[in-house]
Scaffold this motif. Structure first.
Motif, PDB file in Angstrom:
ATOM      1  N   GLU A  71      35.515  57.507  33.545  1.00 21.95           N
ATOM      2  CA  GLU A  71      35.854  58.499  32.406  1.00 21.95           C
ATOM      3  C   GLU A  71      36.852  59.631  33.071  1.00 21.95           C
ATOM      4  O   GLU A  71      36.889  60.017  34.256  1.00 21.95           O
ATOM      5  CB  GLU A  71      34.516  59.356  31.800  1.00 21.95           C
ATOM      6  N   THR A  72      37.403  60.256  31.996  1.00 22.47           N
ATOM      7  CA  THR A  72      38.009  61.377  32.482  1.00 22.47           C
ATOM      8  C   THR A  72      37.871  62.861  31.973  1.00 22.47           C
ATOM      9  O   THR A  72      37.378  63.012  30.628  1.00 22.47           O
ATOM     10  CB  THR A  72      39.794  61.172  32.337  1.00 22.47           C
ATOM     11  N   TYR A  73      38.214  63.722  32.395  1.00 23.06           N
ATOM     12  CA  TYR A  73      38.024  65.015  32.273  1.00 23.06           C
ATOM     13  C   TYR A  73      39.314  66.119  32.342  1.00 23.06           C
ATOM     14  O   TYR A  73      39.943  65.815  33.382  1.00 23.06           O
ATOM     15  CB  TYR A  73      36.836  65.690  32.952  1.00 23.06           C
ATOM     16  N   SER A  74      39.262  67.062  31.466  1.00 19.80           N
ATOM     17  CA  SER A  74      40.371  67.963  31.613  1.00 19.80           C
ATOM     18  C   SER A  74      40.025  69.446  31.634  1.00 19.80           C
ATOM     19  O   SER A  74      39.046  69.973  30.865  1.00 19.80           O
ATOM     20  CB  SER A  74      41.350  67.647  30.398  1.00 19.80           C
ATOM     21  N   PRO A  86      39.418  61.542  25.820  1.00 19.66           N
ATOM     22  CA  PRO A  86      38.928  60.353  25.298  1.00 19.66           C
ATOM     23  C   PRO A  86      39.755  58.975  26.062  1.00 19.66           C
ATOM     24  O   PRO A  86      39.536  57.672  25.913  1.00 19.66           O
ATOM     25  CB  PRO A  86      39.913  60.258  23.884  1.00 19.66           C
ATOM     26  N   PHE A  87      40.261  59.287  27.069  1.00 20.43           N
ATOM     27  CA  PHE A  87      40.908  58.351  28.125  1.00 20.43           C
ATOM     28  C   PHE A  87      39.780  57.782  29.077  1.00 20.43           C
ATOM     29  O   PHE A  87      39.288  58.513  29.950  1.00 20.43           O
ATOM     30  CB  PHE A  87      41.771  58.800  29.006  1.00 20.43           C
ATOM     31  N   SER A  88      39.259  56.663  28.738  1.00 17.96           N
ATOM     32  CA  SER A  88      38.295  56.009  29.535  1.00 17.96           C
ATOM     33  C   SER A  88      38.355  54.453  29.646  1.00 17.96           C
ATOM     34  O   SER A  88      39.318  53.879  29.195  1.00 17.96           O
ATOM     35  CB  SER A  88      37.020  56.215  28.747  1.00 17.96           C
ATOM     36  N   MET A  89      37.583  54.066  30.845  1.00 16.20           N
ATOM     37  CA  MET A  89      37.686  52.734  31.138  1.00 16.20           C
ATOM     38  C   MET A  89      36.226  52.195  30.906  1.00 16.20           C
ATOM     39  O   MET A  89      35.313  52.567  31.485  1.00 16.20           O
ATOM     40  CB  MET A  89      37.993  52.506  32.588  1.00 16.20           C
ATOM     41  N   PRO A  90      36.168  51.216  29.731  1.00 12.42           N
ATOM     42  CA  PRO A  90      34.968  50.692  29.477  1.00 12.42           C
ATOM     43  C   PRO A  90      34.378  50.111  30.631  1.00 12.42           C
ATOM     44  O   PRO A  90      35.114  49.334  31.432  1.00 12.42           O
ATOM     45  CB  PRO A  90      34.898  49.912  28.154  1.00 12.42           C
ATOM     46  N   HIS A  91      32.827  49.875  30.734  1.00 11.76           N
ATOM     47  CA  HIS A  91      32.339  48.823  31.715  1.00 11.76           C
ATOM     48  C   HIS A  91      32.912  47.380  31.907  1.00 11.76           C
ATOM     49  O   HIS A  91      32.741  46.918  30.678  1.00 11.76           O
ATOM     50  CB  HIS A  91      30.683  49.095  31.436  1.00 11.76           C
ATOM     51  N   GLN A  92      33.291  47.326  33.055  1.00 10.59           N
ATOM     52  CA  GLN A  92      33.916  45.692  32.952  1.00 10.59           C
ATOM     53  C   GLN A  92      34.086  45.495  34.360  1.00 10.59           C
ATOM     54  O   GLN A  92      33.702  45.968  35.312  1.00 10.59           O
ATOM     55  CB  GLN A  92      35.417  45.627  32.416  1.00 10.59           C
ATOM     56  N   SER A  93      34.135  44.023  34.484  1.00  4.93           N
ATOM     57  CA  SER A  93      34.255  43.523  35.865  1.00  4.93           C
ATOM     58  C   SER A  93      35.390  44.231  36.566  1.00  4.93           C
ATOM     59  O   SER A  93      36.250  44.665  36.088  1.00  4.93           O
ATOM     60  CB  SER A  93      34.386  42.105  35.811  1.00  4.93           C
ATOM     61  N   GLY A 154      39.250  62.298  37.241  1.00 10.30           N
ATOM     62  CA  GLY A 154      38.762  60.660  36.855  1.00 10.30           C
ATOM     63  C   GLY A 154      37.458  60.493  37.847  1.00 10.30           C
ATOM     64  O   GLY A 154      37.527  60.972  39.013  1.00 10.30           O
ATOM     65  N   VAL A 155      36.663  59.963  37.167  1.00 14.41           N
ATOM     66  CA  VAL A 155      35.334  59.548  37.769  1.00 14.41           C
ATOM     67  C   VAL A 155      35.128  58.212  37.528  1.00 14.41           C
ATOM     68  O   VAL A 155      34.839  57.785  36.440  1.00 14.41           O
ATOM     69  CB  VAL A 155      34.155  60.498  37.263  1.00 14.41           C
ATOM     70  N   ALA A 156      35.127  57.487  38.747  1.00 14.06           N
ATOM     71  CA  ALA A 156      35.002  55.915  38.372  1.00 14.06           C
ATOM     72  C   ALA A 156      33.622  55.498  39.311  1.00 14.06           C
ATOM     73  O   ALA A 156      33.389  55.796  40.197  1.00 14.06           O
ATOM     74  CB  ALA A 156      36.430  55.121  39.089  1.00 14.06           C
TER      75      ALA A 156
END
Ligand code: NAG
Ligand code: NAG
Length: 179
Positions: A71-74, A86-93, A154-156
């Motif tokens: 997820e990202t934060y500003s 709203p820029f995020s990476m859904p859970h995936q391999s 960005g928090v991964a």
């Protein structure tokens, strides 16, 4: 929310086809690495705060057991009040994530030039190893046209067998490009 995500996703796809200098530039502020399986050990060099160090991956990261999301934060004012973006990476391999989102890092970390992280060939599993990153400044050419100015985080989150095994928290600073 789904609609917004979908729209941003499309925008990112469209953007990713166009590698142009953007109206903004970015530099690293901090990188906080937690967890043992993927461990970034970095420092920042010079006034431009170029990324330097290594990432130690202690297990082969296969697509069955290893997943991630981000997820990202500003924080535009710099007051520490981070808002979810709203820029995020859904859970995936993890293999899928590297393949889908590698574009945003490829210009910054160029295989064979300032890193040996194999972004180009997208190996799966991602082999364990000790990879270097040397003197890398953030290249935003493949990034979205519009980005908020100020602090951007960005928090991964990395998971193994669906349990969180690590997080990477990266803060950058975005400002208007100086000629
Ligand atoms: C930069 O990183 C490389 C690769 O990890 C390392 O060999 C070098 O000592 C680092 N340089 C500085 C100034 O930290
Ligand atoms: C790092 O990059 C900067 C800017 O591109 C360059 O001026 C500097 O000489 C580089 N330093 C090393 C150790 O490669």
């Amino acid at each position: 929310m789904q609609m917004i995500k979908f729209y941003v996703f499309l925008t990112l796809i469209a953007d990713s086809c166009m590698s142009f200098p953007k109206s903004y530039q970015a530099r690293f502020v901090s990188w906080n690495s937690k967890g043992s399986i993927v461990d970034f050990r970095v420092r920042f060099l010079g006034r431009e705060r170029r990324l330097n160090g290594s990432v130690i991956i202690s297990e082969d990261l296969d697509s069955k057991r290893f997943t991630m999301s981000a997820e990202t934060y500003s924080d535009v004012s710099g007051g520490g009040d981070y808002k979810l973006m709203p820029f995020s990476m859904p859970h995936q391999s993890i293999c899928q994530a590297a393949k889908n989102y590698g574009i945003y890092f490829r210009a910054t970390l160029k295989y064979g030039v300032n890193t040996d992280i194999p972004f180009e060939s997208n190996p799966c599993p991602i082999p364990k190893g000790n990879y270097y990153m040397k003197n890398a400044s953030i290249e935003t050419d493949d990034w979205p046209y519009i980005m908020p100015r100020g602090y951007f985080k960005g928090v991964a989150k990395f998971k193994k067998d669906n349990k969180v095994v690590g997080t990477q928290e990266v803060v950058i600073f975005i400002e208007d490009r100086t000629p």
